[in-house]
Design a protein around this motif. Structure first.
Motif, PDB file in Angstrom:
ATOM      1  N   ILE A  88       0.856  -1.195   0.000  1.00  0.00           N
ATOM      2  CA  ILE A  88       0.000   0.000   0.000  1.00  0.00           C
ATOM      3  C   ILE A  88       0.890   1.242   0.000  1.00  0.00           C
ATOM      4  CG2 ILE A  88      -1.737   1.335   1.285  1.00  0.00           C
ATOM      5  CD1 ILE A  88      -2.813  -1.327   2.389  1.00  0.00           C
ATOM      6  N   PRO A 125       7.065  -4.439   5.114  1.00  0.00           N
ATOM      7  CA  PRO A 125       5.794  -5.188   5.093  1.00  0.00           C
ATOM      8  C   PRO A 125       5.478  -5.926   6.391  1.00  0.00           C
ATOM      9  CG  PRO A 125       7.478  -6.299   3.794  1.00  0.00           C
ATOM     10  CD  PRO A 125       8.055  -4.981   4.182  1.00  0.00           C
ATOM     11  N   VAL A 126       6.454  -6.047   7.281  1.00  0.00           N
ATOM     12  CA  VAL A 126       6.167  -6.685   8.568  1.00  0.00           C
ATOM     13  C   VAL A 126       5.510  -5.689   9.523  1.00  0.00           C
ATOM     14  CG1 VAL A 126       7.205  -7.883  10.547  1.00  0.00           C
ATOM     15  CG2 VAL A 126       8.052  -8.320   8.237  1.00  0.00           C
ATOM     16  N   ARG A 127       5.716  -4.405   9.251  1.00  0.00           N
ATOM     17  CA  ARG A 127       5.223  -3.379  10.169  1.00  0.00           C
ATOM     18  C   ARG A 127       4.123  -2.497   9.584  1.00  0.00           C
ATOM     19  NH1 ARG A 127       8.511  -1.567  14.203  1.00  0.00           N
ATOM     20  NH2 ARG A 127       8.126   0.568  13.536  1.00  0.00           N
ATOM     21  N   VAL A 128       4.005  -2.486   8.260  1.00  0.00           N
ATOM     22  CA  VAL A 128       3.031  -1.604   7.609  1.00  0.00           C
ATOM     23  C   VAL A 128       2.111  -2.454   6.729  1.00  0.00           C
ATOM     24  CG1 VAL A 128       2.739   0.327   6.002  1.00  0.00           C
ATOM     25  CG2 VAL A 128       4.649   0.331   7.624  1.00  0.00           C
ATOM     26  N   ALA A 129       0.827  -2.119   6.744  1.00  0.00           N
ATOM     27  CA  ALA A 129      -0.158  -2.894   5.990  1.00  0.00           C
ATOM     28  C   ALA A 129       0.137  -2.909   4.496  1.00  0.00           C
ATOM     29  CB  ALA A 129      -1.556  -2.320   6.235  1.00  0.00           C
ATOM     30  N   SER A 130      -0.100  -4.042   3.896  1.00  0.00           N
ATOM     31  CA  SER A 130      -0.050  -4.203   2.447  1.00  0.00           C
ATOM     32  C   SER A 130      -1.406  -4.729   1.993  1.00  0.00           C
ATOM     33  CB  SER A 130       1.017  -5.239   2.060  1.00  0.00           C
ATOM     34  OG  SER A 130       2.298  -4.850   2.509  1.00  0.00           O
ATOM     35  N   ILE A 131      -1.643  -4.666   0.688  1.00  0.00           N
ATOM     36  CA  ILE A 131      -2.855  -5.305   0.173  1.00  0.00           C
ATOM     37  C   ILE A 131      -2.690  -6.816   0.320  1.00  0.00           C
ATOM     38  CG2 ILE A 131      -4.230  -5.694  -1.915  1.00  0.00           C
ATOM     39  CD1 ILE A 131      -3.255  -2.802  -2.758  1.00  0.00           C
TER      40      ILE A 131
END
Lengths: 429, 161
Positions: B38, B44-50
């Motif tokens: 996103i 990606p371990v700490r921040v949202a992804s699709i």
């Protein structure tokens, strides 16, 4: 595609009908654009609506662009650390001030003529001020504040009207579920992350009903459950914890007088992928703080819908944003815990992302139902849907709390009673 | 341009369009990652992804889609992946990075007059594909798809992009 028969003639009264043996809701409540307009005016325009978690505007200068119904609002933290909420409109010529979803600024500068406002909303700069009359009224050219703003345990709610009860009174006995949710943080704070965002082509209330619906899980999510069972190395316990057919008997569903509701599974959600030693240390810390019984309640899967459109869930906060009577956006904020081992937060994010995110293996099957509901409720002969499961069989407490089985439509009825009461009261005022 | 790498890019897209998802999964290395961020450049371990899937999560999606009658894929999405602007960013022995632009057109047909069906949805994006060669065969170590609309509410992503 829309209703082949007429909407109710002007009045919202009687859209929700309750008798001893049935509870019905008129399908017009989901499909009529005029009713949607009234919902925006009455439920969103004259009541408490969730804006943000405090961590989204943690530092002075942080702002978030929020919506209360269809009204854009800026939430900002000023230099004194105070939170302010304004209409996102320049009082000069009406231009939108903030075009980003969130950000950090020293002042709000209008893109049209550069009128400048400090973070408390005060007008602090007009380009070429000398060309205005010397006694030009400045006081009312500040940013216009919304009527009410409250920070309840880090959850920030706003209201566009002064005519709302104190927030604690509004939330009432449902507040105990917020306490249990806070318990997960071991005395620390939550931090909201970047949200998963998605939309569907159906009425917003389908999602409100669904987050509190224990009856649908196996039919709608059977494919996800059957799949996960095949990966016991990832989801230990998933193969034995759920019957894939039939109705869940464990857990409960609760409804409250102002329309709030709670669905509790009576067991912890199996998120998977947390190292066993990390899991045990977290659990031991919970038990140490709260005792075994409360610790179990804290970790039990729980959805709290705060009327009308925010759901506090185990690992995320889901905002249900109505756009039109048949269009809804969802923002699902992963909620991280400060001060816990990183694997806990990684698992919380992994869970909400794979299960109920933009491409979740669970929630997109709910969305499919909402889309198809919106199509189906236009059918002649389907003037009402029924929400009668558990009717007359639930426990009713003195403070108005009602407790039913996990699969009962107790919370949905609470939602609709409040919905009818608020809309009717506004119409008959 | 390595013909083998270009073939990998085309094959990956074709297997998705053909709904040969078990074969698609087999294109990934054991430490493979399928990532739709996103926020570009985020952890990606700490921040949202699709989507941020390891091979096991991809296998879960494939199982649900191929064999478990997922209701949001009944009827199924048909997709066409259009690939253009392909560049090999680096190729060093047994590792390579390929970048290309992608347009995914998606349609669920069924009774196309119903909500959520009958609408062609377009998803333009940029791909960074990291490939590794093992036993002479190129595998995908990471497919990173940066959708143009990644920060907006997206609709019906109940299939593999």
């Amino acid at each position: 595609m829309n209703a082949p028969f007429s909407p109710p003639a002007g009045s919202v009264d009687g859209l929700v009908r309750e008798s001893a043996n049935e509870f019905k809701v008129a399908t017009a409540a989901y499909r009529d654009p005029e009713i949607f307009r009234r919902e925006m005016d009455v439920l969103f325009g004259r009541g408490w609506v969730y804006l943000a978690h405090e961590s989204e505007v943690a530092a002075p200068g942080d702002y978030k662009s929020c919506w209360i119904g269809r009204q854009p609002v800026i939430l900002a933290r000023d230099d004194k650390g105070e939170l302010n909420a304004f209409y996102n409109a320049c009082p000069h010529r009406g231009t939108t001030l903030c075009r980003s979803e969130h950000g950090h600024v020293r002042a709000f500068v209008c893109p049209y003529h550069a009128w400048t406002f400090d973070l408390s909303g005060k007008l602090v700069g007009i380009a070429d001020r000398g060309r205005y009359p010397d006694d030009f009224p400045m006081e009312d050219k500040k940013l216009h504040r919304i009527a009410r703003l409250t920070n309840f345990c880090g959850l920030i709610f706003g209201a566009l009207s002064d005519d709302v009860p104190a927030f604690e009174e509004y939330l009432g006995p449902a507040a105990k579920h917020v306490d249990l949710w806070l318990g997960r943080a071991l005395g620390g704070r939550y931090r909201a992350g970047t949200p998963h965002r998605y939309l569907y082509r159906g009425n917003w209330k389908f999602q409100c009903e669904n987050v509190l619906d224990g009856y649908h899980a196996n039919p709608v999510h059977g494919s996800a459950y059957r799949t996960i069972r095949q990966f016991p190395q990832r989801f230990p316990g998933a193969d034995s914890s759920r019957a894939i057919t039939g109705v869940r008997t464990l857990g409960e569903a609760r409804g409250y007088t102002n329309g709030h509701g709670m669905l509790g599974a009576g067991a912890a959600l199996e998120t998977g992928n947390i190292p066993e030693d990390v899991k045990q240390r977290y659990r031991a810390a919970l038990v140490e703080r709260h005792g075994e019984e409360t610790a179990q309640q804290i970790v039990n899967n729980r959805h709290l819908l705060v009327f009308p459109n925010v759901c506090i869930m185990d690992n995320n906060i889901r905002v249900i944003q109505p756009i039109a009577h048949d269009l809804t956006e969802i923002y699902s904020y992963p909620m991280f815990l400060e001060g816990v081992e990183p694997e806990i937060n990684a698992a919380r994010l992994g869970d909400v992302q794979a299960r109920v995110g933009t491409a979740g293996v669970v929630n997109l099957d709910d969305i499919e139902i909402f889309n198809s509901n919106q199509t189906a409720i236009s059918a002649p002969g389907l003037e009402y849907i029924t929400l009668s499961r558990g009717l007359g069989k639930e426990e009713v407490r003195n403070d108005g709390e009602r407790i039913g089985h996990h699969s009962d439509e107790t919370p949905q009825r609470a939602f609709w009673r409040a919905w009818q009461e608020r809309l009717s009261a506004a119409e008959n005022a | 341009m390595s013909a083998e790498l270009l073939a990998l890019v085309h094959r990956e897209a074709r297997l998705l369009d053909d709904w040969k998802l078990d074969d698609w999964l087999a294109l990934f290395a054991p430490d493979g990652v399928y990532w739709l961020p996103i926020e570009e450049g985020s952890d990606p371990v700490r921040v949202a992804s699709i989507i941020y899937d390891d091979v096991q999560l991809m296998a879960i999606r494939v199982e649900q889609l191929m064999r478990q009658n997922r209701i949001s894929q009944t009827p199924r999405s048909e997709t066409i992946h259009f690939i253009t602007n392909v560049e090999v960013e680096s190729e060093d022995g047994d590792t390579a990075v390929v970048r290309y632009n992608l347009l995914i057109s998606e349609l669920r047909s069924g009774d196309w007059r119903q909500n959520g069906l009958g609408q062609i949805r377009q998803h333009p994006g940029r791909v960074r594909l990291e490939a590794v060669r093992s036993d002479g065969e190129w595998k995908i170590r990471e497919k990173r798809l940066l959708l143009l609309a990644r920060q907006q509410p997206l609709e019906g992503l109940s299939y593999l992009l």
